[in-house]
Design a protein around this motif. Structure first.
Motif, PDB file in Angstrom:
ATOM      1  N   UNK A 247       0.831  -1.210   0.000  1.00 50.28           N
ATOM      2  CA  UNK A 247       0.000   0.000   0.000  1.00 50.28           C
ATOM      3  C   UNK A 247       0.864   1.258   0.000  1.00 50.28           C
ATOM      4  N   UNK A 248       1.927   1.251   0.811  1.00 48.88           N
ATOM      5  CA  UNK A 248       2.801   2.417   0.878  1.00 48.88           C
ATOM      6  C   UNK A 248       3.497   2.697  -0.442  1.00 48.88           C
ATOM      7  N   UNK A 249       3.936   1.652  -1.125  1.00 49.86           N
ATOM      8  CA  UNK A 249       4.565   1.831  -2.430  1.00 49.86           C
ATOM      9  C   UNK A 249       3.554   2.333  -3.452  1.00 49.86           C
ATOM     10  N   UNK A 250       2.340   1.809  -3.368  1.00 54.49           N
ATOM     11  CA  UNK A 250       1.294   2.212  -4.317  1.00 54.49           C
ATOM     12  C   UNK A 250       0.941   3.692  -4.152  1.00 54.49           C
ATOM     13  N   UNK A 251       0.890   4.162  -2.907  1.00 52.49           N
ATOM     14  CA  UNK A 251       0.467   5.539  -2.644  1.00 52.49           C
ATOM     15  C   UNK A 251       1.634   6.512  -2.498  1.00 52.49           C
ATOM     16  N   UNK A 252       2.873   6.004  -2.601  1.00 46.57           N
ATOM     17  CA  UNK A 252       4.029   6.884  -2.532  1.00 46.57           C
ATOM     18  C   UNK A 252       4.430   7.298  -1.132  1.00 46.57           C
ATOM     19  N   UNK A 253       3.880   6.644  -0.108  1.00 47.71           N
ATOM     20  CA  UNK A 253       4.200   7.021   1.275  1.00 47.71           C
ATOM     21  C   UNK A 253       5.322   6.171   1.861  1.00 47.71           C
ATOM     22  N   UNK A 254       5.764   5.154   1.101  1.00 40.83           N
ATOM     23  CA  UNK A 254       6.813   4.259   1.585  1.00 40.83           C
ATOM     24  C   UNK A 254       7.907   4.190   0.530  1.00 40.83           C
ATOM     25  N   UNK A 255       9.153   4.401   0.968  1.00 38.52           N
ATOM     26  CA  UNK A 255      10.291   4.330   0.063  1.00 38.52           C
ATOM     27  C   UNK A 255      11.241   3.228   0.480  1.00 38.52           C
ATOM     28  N   UNK A 256      11.766   2.510  -0.492  1.00 38.79           N
ATOM     29  CA  UNK A 256      12.665   1.388  -0.208  1.00 38.79           C
ATOM     30  C   UNK A 256      14.113   1.862  -0.254  1.00 38.79           C
ATOM     31  N   UNK A 257      15.022   1.091   0.348  1.00 35.69           N
ATOM     32  CA  UNK A 257      16.441   1.418   0.229  1.00 35.69           C
ATOM     33  C   UNK A 257      16.914   1.272  -1.203  1.00 35.69           C
ATOM     34  N   UNK A 258      18.081   1.806  -1.495  1.00 28.79           N
ATOM     35  CA  UNK A 258      18.640   1.737  -2.842  1.00 28.79           C
ATOM     36  C   UNK A 258      18.819   0.294  -3.288  1.00 28.79           C
ATOM     37  N   UNK A 259      18.559   0.047  -4.574  1.00 24.32           N
ATOM     38  CA  UNK A 259      18.792  -1.283  -5.137  1.00 24.32           C
ATOM     39  C   UNK A 259      20.263  -1.677  -5.080  1.00 24.32           C
TER      40      UNK A 259
ATOM     41  N   UNK B 165       5.765 -12.077  -3.142  1.00 18.55           N
ATOM     42  CA  UNK B 165       5.750 -10.819  -3.848  1.00 18.55           C
ATOM     43  C   UNK B 165       7.156 -10.485  -4.339  1.00 18.55           C
ATOM     44  N   UNK B 166       7.247  -9.880  -5.514  1.00 22.37           N
ATOM     45  CA  UNK B 166       8.520  -9.445  -6.071  1.00 22.37           C
ATOM     46  C   UNK B 166       8.651  -7.927  -5.898  1.00 22.37           C
ATOM     47  N   UNK B 167       9.640  -7.518  -5.110  1.00 24.23           N
ATOM     48  CA  UNK B 167       9.782  -6.106  -4.806  1.00 24.23           C
ATOM     49  C   UNK B 167      10.006  -5.281  -6.081  1.00 24.23           C
ATOM     50  N   UNK B 168      10.795  -5.790  -7.006  1.00 20.00           N
ATOM     51  CA  UNK B 168      11.045  -5.050  -8.254  1.00 20.00           C
ATOM     52  C   UNK B 168       9.740  -4.717  -8.949  1.00 20.00           C
ATOM     53  N   UNK B 169       8.786  -5.658  -8.941  1.00 21.78           N
ATOM     54  CA  UNK B 169       7.514  -5.455  -9.643  1.00 21.78           C
ATOM     55  C   UNK B 169       6.607  -4.475  -8.910  1.00 21.78           C
ATOM     56  N   UNK B 170       6.851  -4.279  -7.626  1.00 25.69           N
ATOM     57  CA  UNK B 170       5.991  -3.402  -6.824  1.00 25.69           C
ATOM     58  C   UNK B 170       6.378  -1.931  -6.941  1.00 25.69           C
ATOM     59  N   UNK B 171       7.615  -1.671  -7.349  1.00 22.13           N
ATOM     60  CA  UNK B 171       8.091  -0.292  -7.397  1.00 22.13           C
ATOM     61  C   UNK B 171       7.583   0.390  -8.663  1.00 22.13           C
ATOM     62  N   UNK B 172       6.909   1.516  -8.518  1.00 17.35           N
ATOM     63  CA  UNK B 172       6.343   2.202  -9.689  1.00 17.35           C
ATOM     64  C   UNK B 172       7.402   2.603 -10.701  1.00 17.35           C
TER      65      UNK B 172
END
Length: 315
Positions: free
Chosen positions: A278-290, A308-315
């Motif tokens: 949800x956070x990735x979808x709404x832009x409220x959650x950011x992941x560490x650098x790849x 779940x595949x994190x790469x696929x979740x990142x907009x």
């Protein structure tokens, strides 16, 4: 051979033979340096290297181009793809800039180039940067203060004081990095200076007389107040920024209560896979650098716990 893209900078042993046992054979090393297939990675005083513009590839110097820096000693890195590889450093800022034009290249840091380069070149850049940093920072004997002289093709430094004569070796600062879980959620924290919403796994340096597992438990407790029980190794990553090795772990909390103690973290929270999505979808959650093993720890956890595949979740 093409390296798999797992932890960035890792897997170099699949394509590189460091030939450490031959570093003191001066005639043999000189032969390697004169080989027409030899190539040289060039680093400036900031640890940046030269890339081909728009090519996402290192701008290697050939054996012929090595003459541009004929007075600069080269450090032998090893053999990759049946070719000798060497490191050259240029400390003169004006010369480093001039070489950009001569070589038709641009300079980038390891952070900038790490994900642009093929995995093998990223690993070689990291190796060269770590060695160059140690050489630049290790100029005087820690025992008597006398100047040091690089030997063993740049991989050791010997005290020039004949009474002392101590040998100095490259050092790596070990650090742990860990994803802690409890009842379907993972523990992530953030530092005040990070971009809004970015969270990452917890990390810290090993202290004297401490095992890796104990360092995990201590660092998690110090930073978040969470008490960890089980600790399991995940993977590692060279991190020469400037001289670290990140050792990744998974762990389970036996007391999940968050109590921020030393204020190293601005915030720490438990995140479920659903909250991360949800956070990735709404832009409220950011992941560490790849670039980081932290990203791989989070990606591995999401894959294992929620398919779940994190790469696929990142907009």
């Amino acid at each position: 051979m093409t390296l798999p893209r797992t932890n960035t900078f890792s897997g170099l042993s699949l394509i590189l033979d460091r030939l450490a046992e031959r570093r003191d054979e001066l005639d043999w090393v000189a032969e390697q340096a004169a080989d027409v297939d030899a190539r040289y990675i060039l680093l400036d005083s900031l640890g940046e290297t030269y890339l081909l513009p728009g090519r996402d590839a290192l701008r290697w110097l050939s054996a012929e181009e090595r003459k541009l820096l004929a007075d600069t000693p080269a450090s032998f890195l090893g053999h990759a793809q049946d070719r000798p590889h060497f490191l050259l450093t240029v400390d003169d800022a004006d010369l480093a800039l001039e070489l950009e034009t001569q070589l038709g290249a641009i300079r980038l840091s390891l952070r900038e180039a790490g994900l642009l380069l093929p995995a093998d070149e990223a690993g070689l850049f990291a190796y060269a940067k770590g060695l160059a940093h140690w050489q630049r920072e290790t100029r005087f004997c820690a025992y008597c203060g006398s100047p040091l002289q690089l030997v063993s093709s740049g991989h050791r430094a010997q005290c020039t004081n004949t009474v002392c004569g101590r040998m100095h070796f490259p050092r790596t600062d070990a650090a742990i990095i860990v994803i802690v879980e409890h009842e379907g959620a993972c523990l992530l924290g953030r530092q005040a200076g990070w971009p809004p919403g970015r969270y990452s796994t917890l990390a810290g340096f090993i202290e004297p007389g401490e095992s890796l597992e104990d360092a995990v438990r201590r660092e998690v407790a110090e930073e978040s107040g969470v008490i960890v029980g089980e600790v399991h190794y995940h993977s590692s990553q060279p991190w020469p920024m400037p001289a670290s090795l990140m050792v990744g772990f998974t762990a389970k909390a036996i007391d999940p209560t968050i109590r921020l103690r030393d204020r190293e973290l601005e915030d720490a929270r438990w995140f479920t896979p659903e909250q991360i999505v949800d956070g990735l979808r709404h832009g409220s959650f950011g992941v560490p650098s790849k670039l980081s093993v932290s990203y791989q720890l989070l990606a591995s956890w999401l894959r294992l716990r929620a398919n779940l595949e994190l790469d696929a979740l990142i907009p």
